[in-house]
Design an enzyme around this catalytic site. Structure first.
Site, PDB file in Angstrom:
ATOM      1  N   ASP A   1     -11.773   3.613  10.444  1.00 51.91           N
ATOM      2  CA  ASP A   1     -11.384   4.042   9.105  1.00 51.91           C
ATOM      3  C   ASP A   1     -12.133   3.235   8.047  1.00 51.91           C
ATOM      4  OD1 ASP A   1     -10.049   5.780   7.439  1.00 51.91           O
ATOM      5  OD2 ASP A   1      -8.240   4.565   7.297  1.00 51.91           O
TER       6      ASP A   1
ATOM      7  N   VAL B   1       2.509  -1.840   7.309  1.00 50.51           N
ATOM      8  CA  VAL B   1       1.902  -3.109   6.915  1.00 50.51           C
ATOM      9  C   VAL B   1       2.780  -3.736   5.837  1.00 50.51           C
ATOM     10  CG1 VAL B   1       0.328  -2.150   5.173  1.00 50.51           C
ATOM     11  CG2 VAL B   1      -0.209  -4.305   6.261  1.00 50.51           C
TER      12      VAL B   1
ATOM     13  N   LYS C   1       1.211  -6.188  10.409  1.00 50.24           N
ATOM     14  CA  LYS C   1       1.009  -4.758  10.596  1.00 50.24           C
ATOM     15  C   LYS C   1       1.376  -4.320  11.999  1.00 50.24           C
ATOM     16  CE  LYS C   1      -1.921  -0.924   9.602  1.00 50.24           C
ATOM     17  NZ  LYS C   1      -2.898  -0.423   8.647  1.00 50.24           N
TER      18      LYS C   1
ATOM     19  N   GLY D   1      -0.503   4.377   1.912  1.00 54.10           N
ATOM     20  CA  GLY D   1      -1.070   5.370   2.823  1.00 54.10           C
ATOM     21  C   GLY D   1      -0.126   5.699   3.958  1.00 54.10           C
TER      22      GLY D   1
ATOM     23  N   GLY E   1       0.805  -1.214   0.000  1.00 50.78           N
ATOM     24  CA  GLY E   1       0.000   0.000   0.000  1.00 50.78           C
ATOM     25  C   GLY E   1       0.833   1.256   0.000  1.00 50.78           C
TER      26      GLY E   1
END
Length: 668
Positions: free
Chosen positions: A160, A47, A62, A42, A40
């Site tokens: 989230d 993670v 994570k 973000g 990812g």
């Protein structure tokens, strides 16, 4: 591998900062989990895709702590909080929530080890398709709500919820992911660099207040409402990417316009109530979403032969080029309604004279919206990836076969439906099972192939679609499957509640209980022991046992999972309070046969569970063919041969039992 914000958010180096690791040695946590690559892009935590050296499998790992947001003084408290969160997350077992395998604590980090999932995020899906049809959006929303219910019952808050953290897997399963900023209900308000944790566009308005007590289950449900709105309207309800912009949008227009939501309108309005005390709770949201999916007047998806040009994009809509299914404006053009906004239906009036908290009139609002939109065609959108089968022949819709009789009508139906899709369960050994290679086997599967053959489909033209006890009715209603053959007990109540028709039975099962073979606390040898010792019994939600257990005096948990496999997993978990699973004897015998060391089947009880082939109501032609086809299967030697191959090893019978007698197939 899904890679939009990853399985659980963003990645970084082992100390939380992105770096080039191409030449650096891989970090290994606790000598077991080798961090291979960040997942990812973000900023909500570390993670990684990792390799579990002990079990030789890939996992997602994570870190729960954002160490940039803590100081030496707060480090110890943060570690304690993260440790408690990891323990709570590990206890959540639900098919709509990512599975946590392990918890690891290093010197300055708490890690959770999760199942590595394949699939695309809902964000990816919306970037490609821009909008989803009401049935597809309602199904995704329902599965999200079911996952949130499991999360909240573990006293965990997601914080989230958004399309990027919702995984849509092949077969339609929806999984909530990214618990990197999850917290406990009632935990202290924690900010990241002075701002509220989460993604601004999906944050509930109460979280913006300086004196806010922090997130609650209601704030997760607000985010669900935003996501539902985004799925059907093609944009966010409150524009802007910054907190102040979203705040201003909510304050200026607290009731976002619903143009294409149809019967989802009351659900979205209830979830987007600005007062958290007036907002729909998760149980009410689930009930309303189920009602939408059960709506008999949901239209058959419409797709234009040549899509019309897409409308100019709204600033908050994802900028990916439009693909099928059509945009709302295109769907309106197809239906014959003018494409101007003035021609589109207005959202339904709120129940209770404008009180967002009163939803007693939501069913009436659904009826009003359906009537208006059926006239205008505003939400007749295709379900992405559904195959778009044409309508059945006129005989299916109008109550009579076309000229030439039933056979001609069936030939037309077959020509329009080259493949037959059958819903089946993936996790019932002996009855219906899909192995790691994707091969289906079991008695239900053999019945399905035999029946398909009578309908004119060879094995290469039959597709199996995974269903559960909890979603098989909605999969029929949505048109995801033509038939369901999945140990579906035939009852008149189910036909009415699920809006389906049964043909059958093709098998009759008894009832039984599955228990642990070796238990230090309970010695369970028959049903009376389970009842008198008041051990917790698990069964699948919406099964025939869900209500019967309490009526008969058994002890059950406060909620039940969607599948029997989840019940069996809990039974085998020594930390679980579950000591028995209730279901059909042949179904439970499959699990006992697979794990004879740890499981035993108690003697069958009274009663009979007749399994039927389920299909949507209003399909008289299809029902007639299924009925005659199943009659042929039962009349020959096929049924007995299938029984001896699939079920005899489970039941211990050396000869097949008498065949079930097919019930008369009434017209519709």
């Amino acid at each position: 591998m899904h890679n939009d914000e990853g399985i659980n958010g963003a990645g970084g180096s082992a100390d939380g900062h992105p770096e080039d690791r191409s030449s650096a040695p891989h970090t290994v946590i606790e000598g077991r989990y080798e961090l291979l690559e960040p997942i990812g892009s973000g900023g909500m935590g570390e993670v990684w895709k990792a390799h579990d050296r002990r079990l030789r499998r890939f996992v997602a790992v994570k870190g729960l702590l954002d160490r940039r947001a803590t100081t030496a003084d707060t480090q110890q408290a943060a570690m304690l909080r993260a440790r408690r969160e990891a323990e709570a997350l590990a206890k959540i077992e639900h098919q709509n929530v990512v599975t946590v395998h392990d918890q690891i604590e290093t010197a300055d980090q708490v890690w959770i080890v999760m199942k590595l999932l394949e699939g695309q995020s809902l964000a990816d899906l919306l970037s490609r398709d821009r909008v989803l049809g009401v049935p597809r959006a309602a199904d995704i929303g329902l599965q999200m709500a079911q996952g949130l219910r499991a999360v909240h019952e573990a006293s965990v808050l997601h914080r989230d919820v958004k399309p990027g953290n919702v995984l849509v897997r092949d077969g339609g399963q929806v999984v909530l992911v990214d618990f990197g900023i999850a917290t406990f209900e009632g935990a202290d308000r924690v900010t990241r660099y002075g701002g509220v944790i989460g993604t601004p566009a999906y944050l509930a308005p109460e979280l913006f207040a300086p004196a806010s007590p922090g997130p609650t289950p209601a704030s997760d449900l607000w985010a669900l409402g935003v996501t539902l709105y985004e799925m059907v309207e093609g944009r966010l309800p409150f524009g802007g990417g910054e907190v102040w912009e979203v705040q201003a949008g909510i304050q200026q227009s607290p009731d976002p316009v619903l143009r294409y939501a149809g019967p989802l309108g009351p659900v979205i309005q209830g979830l987007l109530a600005t007062d958290p005390d007036s907002r729909l709770d998760v149980a009410s949201a689930e009930a309303m979403l189920r009602e939408v999916l059960a709506e008999p007047d949901l239209p058959t998806p419409v797709r234009p032969a040549t899509p019309a040009p897409a409308p100019a994009p709204v600033p908050t809509v994802r900028s990916a080029p439009p693909a099928s299914p059509p945009t709302p404006a295109e769907a309106v053009r197809v239906s014959g309604a003018p494409p101007s906004e003035a021609a589109l239906p207005e959202p339904p009036p709120k129940a209770g004279g404008g009180d967002r908290g009163g939803f007693r009139g939501w069913k009436a609002a659904v009826v009003v919206v359906c009537a208006a939109l059926l006239a205008g065609g505003g939400w007749f959108l295709s379900q992405s990836g559904s195959g778009d089968k044409p309508d059945d022949a006129a005989g299916e819709r109008g109550g009579g076969a076309p000229e030439g009789g039933t056979e001609k009508a069936w030939e037309q139906w077959r020509s329009e439906n080259e493949r037959l899709t059958i819903g089946a369960k993936t996790d019932q050994p002996g009855l219906s099972f899909r192995d790691k290679a994707g091969v289906w086997s079991g008695f239900d599967i053999d019945i399905a192939h035999a029946l398909a053959g009578k309908l004119g489909y060879d094995r290469d033209h039959v597709d199996f679609y995974p269903v559960t006890t909890g979603n098989r009715a909605s999969k029929l209603a949505n048109g995801d499957v033509d038939l369901v053959i999945a140990s579906y007990s035939m009852t008149a109540e189910r036909e009415k509640k699920d809006n389906i028709s049964f043909v059958g039975p093709y098998y009759k099962a008894g009832s039984s209980l599955l228990v642990r073979k070796h238990s230090v606390k309970h010695d369970l040898n028959n049903a009376a022991d389970v009842k008198t010792q008041r051990v917790q019994v698990c069964t699948a939600r919406d099964s025939t046992y869900a209500n019967r257990l309490q009526t008969e005096g058994y002890t059950t948990g406060k909620w039940q999972p969607d599948s029997y496999k989840e019940c069996v997993d809990r039974l085998l978990d020594e930390r679980s309070a579950v000591y028995a699973v209730a279901s059909d004897d042949v179904l439970l015998a499959g699990y006992a046969n697979d794990d004879p060391k740890n499981l035993k089947l108690l003697p069958s009880g009274a009663g009979s569970e007749p399994y039927g082939v389920a299909l949507p109501k209003g399909k008289p032609l299809l029902k007639s063919k299924v009925c005659s086809g199943l009659q042929e299967v039962l009349a020959g030697d096929e049924w007995s041969e299938m029984y001896m191959k699939d079920l005899s090893p489970l039941t211990g019978r050396k000869t097949p039992p008498s065949k079930p007698e097919l019930r008369p197939c009434s017209g519709e």
